[in-house]
Design a protein around this motif. Structure first.
Motif, PDB file in Angstrom:
ATOM      1  N   SER A   1       0.823  -1.208   0.000  1.00 28.03           N
ATOM      2  CA  SER A   1       0.000   0.000   0.000  1.00 28.03           C
ATOM      3  C   SER A   1       0.853   1.253   0.000  1.00 28.03           C
ATOM      4  CB  SER A   1      -0.925   0.020   1.203  1.00 28.03           C
ATOM      5  OG  SER A   1      -0.236   0.492   2.338  1.00 28.03           O
ATOM      6  N   VAL A   2       0.244   2.319  -0.480  1.00 35.56           N
ATOM      7  CA  VAL A   2       0.899   3.621  -0.457  1.00 35.56           C
ATOM      8  C   VAL A   2      -0.171   4.660  -0.165  1.00 35.56           C
ATOM      9  CG1 VAL A   2       0.639   4.003  -2.944  1.00 35.56           C
ATOM     10  CG2 VAL A   2       2.426   5.183  -1.687  1.00 35.56           C
ATOM     11  N   ALA A   3       0.176   5.585   0.716  1.00 36.35           N
ATOM     12  CA  ALA A   3      -0.755   6.674   1.017  1.00 36.35           C
ATOM     13  C   ALA A   3      -0.099   7.959   0.584  1.00 36.35           C
ATOM     14  CB  ALA A   3      -1.054   6.706   2.510  1.00 36.35           C
ATOM     15  N   THR A   4      -0.832   8.741  -0.210  1.00 34.17           N
ATOM     16  CA  THR A   4      -0.262  10.004  -0.670  1.00 34.17           C
ATOM     17  C   THR A   4      -1.194  11.127  -0.294  1.00 34.17           C
ATOM     18  OG1 THR A   4      -1.395  10.070  -2.780  1.00 34.17           O
ATOM     19  CG2 THR A   4       0.641   8.812  -2.680  1.00 34.17           C
ATOM     20  N   ASP A   5      -0.817  12.350  -0.678  1.00 30.78           N
ATOM     21  CA  ASP A   5      -1.720  13.436  -0.344  1.00 30.78           C
ATOM     22  C   ASP A   5      -2.295  14.119  -1.577  1.00 30.78           C
ATOM     23  OD1 ASP A   5       0.992  15.729   0.551  1.00 30.78           O
ATOM     24  OD2 ASP A   5       0.499  14.621  -1.275  1.00 30.78           O
ATOM     25  N   ASP A   6      -2.062  13.534  -2.797  1.00 32.18           N
ATOM     26  CA  ASP A   6      -2.709  14.192  -3.935  1.00 32.18           C
ATOM     27  C   ASP A   6      -3.734  13.289  -4.632  1.00 32.18           C
ATOM     28  OD1 ASP A   6       0.592  14.414  -5.453  1.00 32.18           O
ATOM     29  OD2 ASP A   6      -0.569  12.660  -4.875  1.00 32.18           O
ATOM     30  N   PHE A   7      -3.289  12.311  -5.404  1.00 32.18           N
ATOM     31  CA  PHE A   7      -4.279  11.481  -6.093  1.00 32.18           C
ATOM     32  C   PHE A   7      -3.707  10.092  -6.344  1.00 32.18           C
ATOM     33  CE2 PHE A   7      -2.140  11.355 -10.138  1.00 32.18           C
ATOM     34  CZ  PHE A   7      -1.421  12.539 -10.160  1.00 32.18           C
ATOM     35  N   LEU A   8      -4.601   9.170  -6.625  1.00 32.78           N
ATOM     36  CA  LEU A   8      -4.186   7.802  -6.971  1.00 32.78           C
ATOM     37  C   LEU A   8      -5.116   7.275  -8.045  1.00 32.78           C
ATOM     38  CD1 LEU A   8      -3.638   6.440  -3.398  1.00 32.78           C
ATOM     39  CD2 LEU A   8      -1.929   6.288  -5.191  1.00 32.78           C
ATOM     40  N   VAL A   9      -4.557   6.387  -8.918  1.00 35.26           N
ATOM     41  CA  VAL A   9      -5.392   5.819  -9.983  1.00 35.26           C
ATOM     42  C   VAL A   9      -5.146   4.317 -10.081  1.00 35.26           C
ATOM     43  CG1 VAL A   9      -5.383   7.941 -11.323  1.00 35.26           C
ATOM     44  CG2 VAL A   9      -3.640   6.239 -11.728  1.00 35.26           C
ATOM     45  N   VAL A  10      -6.191   3.576 -10.419  1.00 36.92           N
ATOM     46  CA  VAL A  10      -6.044   2.139 -10.711  1.00 36.92           C
ATOM     47  C   VAL A  10      -6.962   1.787 -11.871  1.00 36.92           C
ATOM     48  CG1 VAL A  10      -5.427   1.275  -8.435  1.00 36.92           C
ATOM     49  CG2 VAL A  10      -7.822   1.549  -9.039  1.00 36.92           C
ATOM     50  N   GLY A  11      -6.647   0.705 -12.556  1.00 36.04           N
ATOM     51  CA  GLY A  11      -7.564   0.241 -13.600  1.00 36.04           C
ATOM     52  C   GLY A  11      -6.826  -0.154 -14.864  1.00 36.04           C
ATOM     53  N   THR A  12      -7.576  -0.201 -15.966  1.00 34.07           N
ATOM     54  CA  THR A  12      -7.007  -0.665 -17.223  1.00 34.07           C
ATOM     55  C   THR A  12      -6.364   0.453 -18.027  1.00 34.07           C
ATOM     56  OG1 THR A  12      -9.266  -0.531 -18.027  1.00 34.07           O
ATOM     57  CG2 THR A  12      -8.399  -2.715 -17.580  1.00 34.07           C
ATOM     58  N   MET A  13      -6.506   1.691 -17.612  1.00 30.79           N
ATOM     59  CA  MET A  13      -5.919   2.767 -18.413  1.00 30.79           C
ATOM     60  C   MET A  13      -5.092   3.694 -17.547  1.00 30.79           C
ATOM     61  SD  MET A  13      -5.803   3.010 -21.469  1.00 30.79           S
ATOM     62  CE  MET A  13      -4.687   4.048 -22.377  1.00 30.79           C
ATOM     63  N   THR A  14      -4.323   3.114 -16.631  1.00 28.65           N
ATOM     64  CA  THR A  14      -3.565   3.968 -15.712  1.00 28.65           C
ATOM     65  C   THR A  14      -2.601   4.933 -16.412  1.00 28.65           C
ATOM     66  OG1 THR A  14      -2.259   1.984 -15.310  1.00 28.65           O
ATOM     67  CG2 THR A  14      -3.755   2.662 -13.595  1.00 28.65           C
ATOM     68  N   PRO A  15      -1.920   4.550 -17.492  1.00 22.88           N
ATOM     69  CA  PRO A  15      -1.034   5.549 -18.124  1.00 22.88           C
ATOM     70  C   PRO A  15      -1.771   6.833 -18.506  1.00 22.88           C
ATOM     71  CG  PRO A  15      -0.629   3.393 -19.050  1.00 22.88           C
ATOM     72  CD  PRO A  15      -1.834   3.258 -18.182  1.00 22.88           C
ATOM     73  N   ALA A  16      -2.949   6.679 -19.136  1.00 21.04           N
ATOM     74  CA  ALA A  16      -3.705   7.871 -19.532  1.00 21.04           C
ATOM     75  C   ALA A  16      -4.170   8.647 -18.315  1.00 21.04           C
ATOM     76  CB  ALA A  16      -4.904   7.472 -20.384  1.00 21.04           C
ATOM     77  N   MET A  17      -4.617   7.927 -17.273  1.00 23.55           N
ATOM     78  CA  MET A  17      -5.138   8.606 -16.083  1.00 23.55           C
ATOM     79  C   MET A  17      -4.039   9.383 -15.378  1.00 23.55           C
ATOM     80  SD  MET A  17      -7.969   6.086 -14.422  1.00 23.55           S
ATOM     81  CE  MET A  17      -7.185   4.517 -14.495  1.00 23.55           C
ATOM     82  N   TYR A  18      -2.842   8.789 -15.273  1.00 26.42           N
ATOM     83  CA  TYR A  18      -1.736   9.496 -14.624  1.00 26.42           C
ATOM     84  C   TYR A  18      -1.449  10.811 -15.331  1.00 26.42           C
ATOM     85  CZ  TYR A  18      -0.209   5.954 -11.309  1.00 26.42           C
ATOM     86  OH  TYR A  18      -0.135   5.086 -10.250  1.00 26.42           O
ATOM     87  N   GLY A  19      -1.409  10.726 -16.664  1.00 25.19           N
ATOM     88  CA  GLY A  19      -1.079  11.927 -17.442  1.00 25.19           C
ATOM     89  C   GLY A  19      -2.039  13.065 -17.158  1.00 25.19           C
ATOM     90  N   VAL A  20      -3.318  12.774 -17.284  1.00 26.20           N
ATOM     91  CA  VAL A  20      -4.289  13.861 -17.167  1.00 26.20           C
ATOM     92  C   VAL A  20      -4.422  14.324 -15.719  1.00 26.20           C
ATOM     93  CG1 VAL A  20      -6.352  12.429 -16.919  1.00 26.20           C
ATOM     94  CG2 VAL A  20      -6.499  14.571 -18.145  1.00 26.20           C
ATOM     95  N   CYS A  21      -4.282  13.432 -14.745  1.00 23.55           N
ATOM     96  CA  CYS A  21      -4.358  13.843 -13.334  1.00 23.55           C
ATOM     97  C   CYS A  21      -3.190  14.743 -12.972  1.00 23.55           C
ATOM     98  CB  CYS A  21      -4.354  12.627 -12.411  1.00 23.55           C
ATOM     99  SG  CYS A  21      -5.922  11.753 -12.349  1.00 23.55           S
ATOM    100  N   GLU A  22      -1.979  14.376 -13.392  1.00 27.45           N
ATOM    101  CA  GLU A  22      -0.803  15.208 -13.110  1.00 27.45           C
ATOM    102  C   GLU A  22      -0.989  16.617 -13.631  1.00 27.45           C
ATOM    103  OE1 GLU A  22       1.804  14.983 -11.379  1.00 27.45           O
ATOM    104  OE2 GLU A  22       2.364  12.890 -11.210  1.00 27.45           O
ATOM    105  N   THR A  23      -1.599  16.686 -14.817  1.00 24.01           N
ATOM    106  CA  THR A  23      -1.769  17.993 -15.451  1.00 24.01           C
ATOM    107  C   THR A  23      -2.816  18.837 -14.753  1.00 24.01           C
ATOM    108  OG1 THR A  23      -1.403  16.795 -17.488  1.00 24.01           O
ATOM    109  CG2 THR A  23      -2.061  19.103 -17.680  1.00 24.01           C
ATOM    110  N   LEU A  24      -3.961  18.218 -14.446  1.00 22.11           N
ATOM    111  CA  LEU A  24      -5.075  19.021 -13.953  1.00 22.11           C
ATOM    112  C   LEU A  24      -5.089  19.211 -12.439  1.00 22.11           C
ATOM    113  CD1 LEU A  24      -8.021  17.674 -16.136  1.00 22.11           C
ATOM    114  CD2 LEU A  24      -6.642  19.706 -16.477  1.00 22.11           C
ATOM    115  N   TYR A  25      -4.340  18.391 -11.697  1.00 20.32           N
ATOM    116  CA  TYR A  25      -4.458  18.438 -10.241  1.00 20.32           C
ATOM    117  C   TYR A  25      -3.792  19.683  -9.657  1.00 20.32           C
ATOM    118  CZ  TYR A  25      -4.135  17.237  -5.330  1.00 20.32           C
ATOM    119  OH  TYR A  25      -4.237  17.272  -3.954  1.00 20.32           O
ATOM    120  N   LYS A  26      -4.509  20.303  -8.691  1.00 16.34           N
ATOM    121  CA  LYS A  26      -3.922  21.409  -7.913  1.00 16.34           C
ATOM    122  C   LYS A  26      -4.180  21.104  -6.443  1.00 16.34           C
ATOM    123  CE  LYS A  26      -6.151  25.012  -9.538  1.00 16.34           C
ATOM    124  NZ  LYS A  26      -6.986  24.530 -10.628  1.00 16.34           N
ATOM    125  N   LYS A  27      -3.329  21.564  -5.575  1.00 15.29           N
ATOM    126  CA  LYS A  27      -3.528  21.312  -4.140  1.00 15.29           C
ATOM    127  C   LYS A  27      -4.685  22.158  -3.617  1.00 15.29           C
ATOM    128  CE  LYS A  27      -0.488  20.776  -0.634  1.00 15.29           C
ATOM    129  NZ  LYS A  27      -0.687  19.382  -0.232  1.00 15.29           N
TER     130      LYS A  27
END
Lengths: 205, 248
Positions: A130-156
């Motif tokens: 397990s890993v606990a973070t303070d911004d976001f986490l993604v799982v599933g069949t399209m994690t590469p795409a999800m990581y990309g768009v989350c990194e871009t759009l996420y703000k604290k």
């Protein structure tokens, strides 16, 4: 084809300021064939803790039912709800118990921790790393795409509405890049006072 | 006395066909604090007297939640009761996990009774020294059951166990016919009055510290009412005159 991609699916959790959001797609399929377009992968444990389980659906359902069992016993003995951190710990334990014959699931936990309602998210792999973070986490069949768009759009420290917007946009964009997830999404935003649930209409394909 | 030759083993019958160890276990139940159970059409109520070991100590818990629709009151060895309570909670959760519905009260009680029976037939394992009053509500309505260390269980309209419970039973026998149509409040009041009969004159009366009430019923998940929450019901009791035992 990998067993984790047999049913398809995607989940995202994100933290905001005094709130957390969890979203999943609504597709349930058997390899290429879609069976249902109304199958959320987010489950409620209690008002302050939600769990999103992607991967093989039969294992996700069983894992959820076992989690409810343990949570009920916990509530009877301790006379209080499980906090998200405890749920996360319990899940890692339950998954590692099956180390050599695992549940083919990757759960995400999100919730508000303690009386100050501090946002808490964590995720783990199928054997409970397990890993606990303070911004976001993604799982599933399209994690590469999800990581990309989350990194871009996420703000604290986003407020509830911004958090909802962000997680929805991340979800819908990623779904469009993947054949095995889609058919809309469901989003839960958990705040100290309420849980707001909204269904998103995306490309129905 | 003759009895002493045949009473040291659970696996030994006496010449009169009794197992004395079981009867001694039932004695342990009779020594515990009193508990009263009664039911109407829609509710089942448990009322019990808590004991404390000294003025400094807290009063020992007597009523336990087992599931949303079932709760128990105990009389006898509290440690044994905790084991049984745990077992019952596990069984309820397990049933819910497998069948996605709530276990029926009689089925649960049967499992507990079977567990008691195992300890009356195996060498080296003593019986549980605790009697349970099980109050539950399922599709068949409200239920009250009593379990015994012997492995028997009984279905009751209302019952009392524990020390000086005979006085409570006398009260219940006089009034049980009216319980079916009682409201929840009336039912609790009857229970408290029955419980009051079990207190010896030299001790304190019922107060919010030593009384524990458990209720379950239609649309009412099992709930324990204790301490300050129990005071309104005790007040209802005080406003009435002391009950005169009718002698017709």
């Amino acid at each position: 084809m990998s067993i984790m991609a047999y049913n398809g699916g995607a989940c995202i959790v994100m933290t905001g300021k005094n709130c957390v959001a969890i979203a999943s797609d609504l597709r349930f399929g058997i390899q290429q064939q879609t069976i249902s377009n109304d199958f959320p992968k987010v489950y409620r444990i209690n008002d302050k803790c939600f769990v999103g389980i992607s991967g093989l659906v039969t294992d996700a359902q069983t894992l959820y039912q076992k989690l409810v069992f343990r949570h009920n016993l916990y509530k009877l003995r301790e006379e209080r709800d499980m906090s998200p951190r405890v749920v996360s710990n319990l899940l890692t334990n339950m998954l590692y118990e099956k180390r050599f014959g695992p549940y083919f699931t990757e759960p995400l936990i999100c919730g508000l921790e303690g009386p100050e309602n501090k946002p808490f998210i964590s995720g783990m792999d199928l054997i409970g790393a397990s890993v606990a973070t303070d911004d976001f986490l993604v799982v599933g069949t399209m994690t590469p795409a999800m990581y990309g768009v989350c990194e871009t759009l996420y703000k604290k420290d986003m407020n509830e509405d911004d958090l909802f917007e962000t997680i929805s946009q991340c979800m819908l964009s990623s779904l469009d890049r993947d054949a095995l997830s889609g058919w809309g999404a469901i989003v839960h935003v958990i705040t100290p006072t309420q849980v707001i649930t909204k269904k998103l209409l995306g490309r129905q394909d | 006395m003759y009895r002493n030759q045949y009473d040291s083993d659970i696996t030994t019958f006496s010449p009169s066909g009794r197992i004395h160890q079981i009867e001694y276990a039932m004695e342990a139940v009779k020594q515990g604090g009193a508990a009263v159970a009664l039911k109407s059409k829609q509710y089942a109520v448990l009322v019990s007297l808590k004991r404390s070991s000294s003025e400094l100590g807290s009063y020992q818990k007597k009523i336990f939640v087992v599931d949303d629709h079932v709760g128990i009151a105990i009389s006898g060895l509290t440690a044994d009761a905790r084991m049984l309570c745990n077992f019952m909670r596990n069984e309820c959760s397990n049933y819910n996990y497998v069948y996605e519905s709530q276990i029926r009260v009689e089925r649960l009680v049967t499992k507990v009774a079977d567990k008691h029976q195992v300890h009356t037939q195996r060498y080296g394992r003593r019986p549980y020294g605790v009697g349970l009053l099980v109050a539950g509500f399922d599709q068949l309505g409200a239920h009250i059951y009593q379990t015994c260390p012997s492995g028997n269980f009984y279905d009751y309209k209302s019952i009392s166990i524990g020390s000086r419970s005979q006085s409570a039973k006398t009260y219940l026998e006089k009034h049980f016919e009216s319980f079916e149509e009682c409201t929840l409040e009336q039912l609790i009041t009857h229970g408290l009055r029955a419980l009051r009969e079990t207190i010896p004159n030299t001790d304190d009366t019922l107060n919010s510290k030593n009384v524990s009430i458990g209720i379950v019923g239609e649309g009412q998940p099992f709930k324990i009412i204790e301490e300050a929450d129990a005071q309104p019901y005790l007040n209802l009791l005080e406003n009435e005159e002391p009950v005169e035992m009718q002698t017709n």
